[in-house]
Design a protein around this motif. Sequence first.
Motif: not given
Length: 500
Positions: A285-292, A447-454, A318-322
């Motif tokens: 969480r700490t490095p993520m807050t700084s990155t955001i 349902v599909d492993a790609s759902d986490s990305r798409s 930004i999308r991947n960090t969120e």
Amino acid sequence: MSREHKQIPKADILAIDDTPENLALLSQMLTEKGYKVRSVTKGSTALRGAKAAPPDLILLDVKMPEMNGYEVCQHLKADDRTRNIPIIFISALGDVFDKVKAFQAGGVDYITKPFQVEEVLARLNTHLTIRHLQIKLQAQNSQLQQEIAQKTAAEDKFAKAFRACPNPIAIATYREGQLLEVNKSLLQMSGYTKAEIIDRNILHLYSPQDSEKYHQALQKASLQGFVHNQELNFLTKLGQIKTVLLSLELIEWGGTKSTLQIMNDITERKRLENEFISLVSHELRTPMTSTIGALDLLNSGQLGILSDRGKQILKVAIRNTERLTRLVNDILDLERIESGQIAIEPVQCDLQPLLIQAIETMQAMAEKAEVNLLLEPCSVSIRVDPDRLLQTLTNLLSNGIKFTKPGGVVQLTASLEGDRCKIIVQDTGRGIPTDKLDSIFERFQQVDASDSRSKGGTGLGLAICRHIIERHNGKIWVESVLGKGSIFYVDLPRTHELTE
């Protein structure tokens, strides 16, 4: 003389994998635990070795040249000398289809790579125990058929093996669940004496919220004769909760259809697993807050104007960090709910405002996806934690919106049925395959492993919903038709006390 008296191995294990490094790791791990291990890299060599000297258990990789694991398993099951040897598949293929194919080929279990040492040892021990008990039961039945006079001796041999087994074991009638026999290990784990436990219903040993899981395991066993590694919460006499992996098999006991239930205590493993996940999540969480913060600063233009390519890369970052933030928050939320750190605070409230608030909360997301949200409210007084129920409703609505095409509909409906309240979230999305309907509420199941990305999902939303509803002594399930959509059902008691 001391060199001649070598320790007798616990069991003879045949490991088949075309990767020498995997074989070396398995061999070292099992040898240290007292097992004899034979390692081969080809399916044809393994078949010859298994037929020449049948092992007690086989660990089998799926993806191998010349002959894959499914073919090796089918050859073994087709030969009288090897058909009864338990086969555990170990593979990097983690899809439900691959697991089903492994069971159809004759495997008794499936471990996904990269494997955990404790998991391999636990499952290995469980299946060896089941196999040994099967052999003893088969021997007993054979002796009974051949000579009635040997019945007492055969039962005595089984009783000794039953009592000496380090795993907790119980035998109960199939229909009533009446406990007929337990071994010393079960008494030690439960804290009961034999007199206190015999003739009681076996459900007294499991957590009330797991009763539905137990009955589902019984139904599966009635279809296939056994169920392996069903995770349940075990209750001791003093009220302590232990996590066990239950392997259940149908047997005949005294002329009565019964269940042989072997338990493997994984409480400590689960505790360490939960602590690890929680620790890692907090540390992220700490490095993520700084990155955001840094990304937001770049996006604001205060540090200069980026090129079009730079803006595109920044948008991806930004999308991947969120997404990572959502994942960490969901993991923490789920861990706190499971461990009881998040208190469920029920109050008597009107359901209708909660339904309206859920729709209003998800309206912006629906408009962006061009999906229509519909509501059929129901004004009913119900005792729930409003925040947690709202979290469940928004999760289900979000799930429906993500998988519904533009122009589609997601509908929220509630109704009162006696002393129960039923909430339905129905979408017109792509639907869920039948083989995933049971697992969709587990962690990281999509349902599909790609759902986490798409789709931006974490694979934890439905798991959180399930835990919240079960803490309210409710039920949640899904029905679906591919190409036509899914219907999620939430069934809640109006005034029932919450599960601790």
